[in-house]
Design an enzyme around this catalytic site. Structure first.
Site, PDB file in Angstrom:
ATOM      1  N   ASP A 133       0.848  -1.193   0.000  1.00 24.06           N
ATOM      2  CA  ASP A 133       0.000   0.000   0.000  1.00 24.06           C
ATOM      3  C   ASP A 133       0.886   1.246   0.000  1.00 24.06           C
ATOM      4  O   ASP A 133       1.661   1.453   0.932  1.00 24.06           O
ATOM      5  CB  ASP A 133      -0.844  -0.082   1.287  1.00 24.06           C
ATOM      6  CG  ASP A 133      -1.939   0.943   1.348  1.00 24.06           C
ATOM      7  OD1 ASP A 133      -2.183   1.635   0.348  1.00 24.06           O
ATOM      8  OD2 ASP A 133      -2.564   1.035   2.428  1.00 24.06           O
ATOM      9  N   ASP A 187     -10.103   4.526  -0.938  1.00 23.88           N
ATOM     10  CA  ASP A 187     -10.800   3.514  -0.142  1.00 23.88           C
ATOM     11  C   ASP A 187     -12.327   3.578  -0.256  1.00 23.88           C
ATOM     12  O   ASP A 187     -12.931   4.644  -0.109  1.00 23.88           O
ATOM     13  CB  ASP A 187     -10.478   3.677   1.348  1.00 23.88           C
ATOM     14  CG  ASP A 187      -8.998   3.613   1.641  1.00 23.88           C
ATOM     15  OD1 ASP A 187      -8.190   3.827   0.730  1.00 23.88           O
ATOM     16  OD2 ASP A 187      -8.670   3.371   2.805  1.00 23.88           O
TER      17      ASP A 187
HETATM   18  C1  GAL Z   1      -5.223   2.395   3.116  1.00 19.58           C
HETATM   19  C2  GAL Z   1      -5.783   1.324   2.209  1.00 19.58           C
HETATM   20  C3  GAL Z   1      -6.795   0.555   2.989  1.00 19.58           C
HETATM   21  C4  GAL Z   1      -6.137  -0.040   4.211  1.00 19.58           C
HETATM   22  C5  GAL Z   1      -5.460   1.038   5.031  1.00 19.58           C
HETATM   23  C6  GAL Z   1      -4.652   0.475   6.174  1.00 19.58           C
HETATM   24  O1  GAL Z   1      -4.268   3.146   2.435  1.00 19.58           O
HETATM   25  O2  GAL Z   1      -6.362   1.934   1.088  1.00 19.58           O
HETATM   26  O3  GAL Z   1      -7.371  -0.469   2.165  1.00 19.58           O
HETATM   27  O4  GAL Z   1      -5.199  -0.998   3.805  1.00 19.58           O
HETATM   28  O5  GAL Z   1      -4.601   1.816   4.236  1.00 19.58           O
HETATM   29  O6  GAL Z   1      -3.951   1.458   6.862  1.00 19.58           O
END
Ligand code: GAL
Length: 519
Positions: free
Chosen positions: A282, A339
């Site tokens: 990520d 998200d």
């Molecule tokens: C975001 C991601 C989410 C989740 C989150 C965890 O950037 O899009 O799906 O993984 O981080 O911190």
């Protein structure tokens, strides 16, 4: 002409590390969702002229023949990652597998630039060239009907902890319960296999720099958890970032959340030694160039580890039509938008962000409009529509709900075999819009393996009940009669000629059809 996005826009820090609270605010689970400034909710950066007709994987010697090629076989892309031989709509001619060059991560077909032949495609089969003997120059293509050696030959199916458990809710008991539920609820039988830990599983590094799991959350340890999950015939996924912190570390102050940048080789080996099968990587303010570093580190472990990336973070999102990375050569799956959360406008936002990205999708490499929110607050009609659209977009089916407490309707949605078969069709085409017969009404078509077969979604995005018609000419089917089947109703609707109209399609719903030309 691709329109490039403006520079990164602000993101409002909003992650709170406590468990779910009663104060839900405007988001269903504000305790574990990042709150995004309204100004950036519409991504607005993925529009472009019609994408190229071949995937980023390059020109397509793979899979000529009746039904046409998928473009994964290409040999002109850097690294040329794919080795999928042709997958003709009706089996097609044997395809020539791609030139599996240095960067050829996805197929594990060899590091030495070996050309593999795709082999004869059986009816409907995806003839994936290249056996997984890395660099040994093996001739693939014996796969025949339905067989495959490509990692992620169809979109991944599983569960991820983030949507329901966020940061502090994740622990060993939750994950084991979920693995148990895969089996007891029929999810495993329906095809779900990955049980994925998201952010907040870790506890920094030890004195040798090796990643540590949180001993309070995972007292038995991740390897034991992996063994438990494998013992059920399932696979386990984990989360990291190409930065010094994870997203919860950056946005939520989760100090134990350390990133993998500079540690890619050892972290990949750690994951492999723990038995990890899937990595979600990520961006979290890391560099785009770092995604290839982890790709290569994973590949070097020799363990097939499905590679899912989020190359967007604060935006602009990096998508097949708008990215300096050649995504299909980098990862098996890439997020195309910010998200998701559990409401209808969010489902619509991600469908719209994904709808023009179809050129990048194919066996081994998929667009990711994010995890499913079925069972997390959408009503049952919306949940079916959400699931239908993810299926027709060949999106990953990664559930985000508590599988131990699913309603009967949620379970029926998530395990519907005919709808899952649309998503998992071996041809690997992402469906696309072929008609907009009215305001808030769309007709989507996904070319399926077999002869003259389409999955068709009649999509009512709006707030009033409407009739929706599909013209068979929009589907590229020959003139004449075609059989129509309603997949949610599991019912044949007989033959139709020229068009089919679904009447009284409720607001926020999808009528999902299979339409096959009569021989
Ligand atoms: C975001 C991601 C989410 C989740 C989150 C965890 O950037 O899009 O799906 O993984 O981080 O911190």
């Amino acid at each position: 002409m691709v329109r490039h996005c403006p520079a990164a826009r602000p993101r409002v820090k909003g992650v709170v590390l406590a468990g779910p609270s009663a104060d839900e605010g405007t988001l269903k689970n504000p305790t574990h969702q990042y709150v995004l400034a309204a100004a950036i909710m519409g991504l607005g950066c993925s529009e472009s002229a019609p994408p190229p007709t071949t995937a980023a994987g390059g020109s397509s010697p793979g899979g000529a023949g009746n039904g046409g090629a998928i473009s994964s076989g290409g040999n002109s892309a850097p690294g040329g990652g794919m080795t999928s031989g042709g997958s003709g709509e009706s089996g097609g001619a044997p395809g020539t597998g791609g030139n599996s060059g240095v960067g050829g991560f996805l197929s594990s077909a060899g590091t030495a630039g070996t050309t593999v032949s795709g082999g004869a495609a059986g009816t409907g089969g995806v003839s994936n060239g290249g056996a997984s003997g890395a660099g040994r120059g093996q001739t693939g293509g014996a796969a025949g009907a339905g067989g495959s050696s490509v990692l992620g030959a169809t979109p991944p199916m599983g569960w991820n902890s983030w949507n329901a458990y966020g940061c502090n809710g994740l622990n060993e008991t939750v994950v084991k319960n979920m693995a148990d539920a895969f089996v007891t609820t029929g999810m495993k039988d329906a095809g779900y296999e990955y049980v994925n830990l998201d952010d907040c599983w870790m506890d920094g590094r030890d004195s040798n720099g090796k990643l540590k799991w949180s001993a309070s959350k995972f007292p038995s340890g991740i390897p034991a958890l992996a063994a438990y999950i494998h013992g059920k015939g399932l696979k386990i996924g984990i989360y990291e970032t190409p930065n010094t912190k994870t997203c919860a570390g950056i946005y939520g102050g989760y100090a134990p959340g350390v990133g993998s940048v500079g540690h890619e080789t050892s972290d990949a080996q750690t994951f492999a030694s723990w038995g990890i099968d899937y990595l979600k990587y990520d961006k979290c303010q890391g560099q785009l160039s770092a995604f290839a570093v982890m790709r290569d580190a994973l590949k070097a472990t020799g363990r097939p580890i499905f590679y899912s990336i989020n190359p967007g973070d604060q935006g602009p999102f990096c998508t097949p039509t708008n990215c300096s990375l050649n995504l299909p050569t980098i990862a098996n799956l890439w997020r195309i938008g910010f998200d998701i959360s559990a409401n209808w406008s969010e489902v619509i936002r991600l469908i719209d962000a994904n709808k023009n990205q179809y050129s990048g999708a194919g066996p081994g490499h998929w667009n990711d409009p994010d995890m499913l929110e079925v069972g997390n607050g959408l009503n049952d009609t919306e949940g079916r529509a959400h699931f239908s659209m993810w299926a027709i977009m060949a999106a990953p089916l990664i559930t985000g709900n508590d599988l131990t407490k699913m309603s009967a309707a949620t379970k029926a949605t998530l395990t519907n075999a005919e709808v899952i078969a649309v998503d998992q069709d071996p041809l690997g085409q992402q469906g696309r819009v072929v008609g907009t017969p009215g305001a808030n009404l769309e007709v989507w078509s996904k070319v399926m393996s077999g002869t003259n077969k389409r999955a068709v979604a009649l999509f009512n995005r709006g707030s009033t009940t409407s009739s929706i018609a599909v013209q068979f000419s929009q589907l590229g089917l020959p003139a004449g009669a075609a059989s129509v089947r309603d997949l949610w109703a599991a019912k044949g609707l007989g033959l139709a000629t020229g068009s089919y109209t679904a009447t009284n399609v409720p607001s926020h719903s999808v009528v999902l059809l299979e339409i096959v030309s009569a021989p």
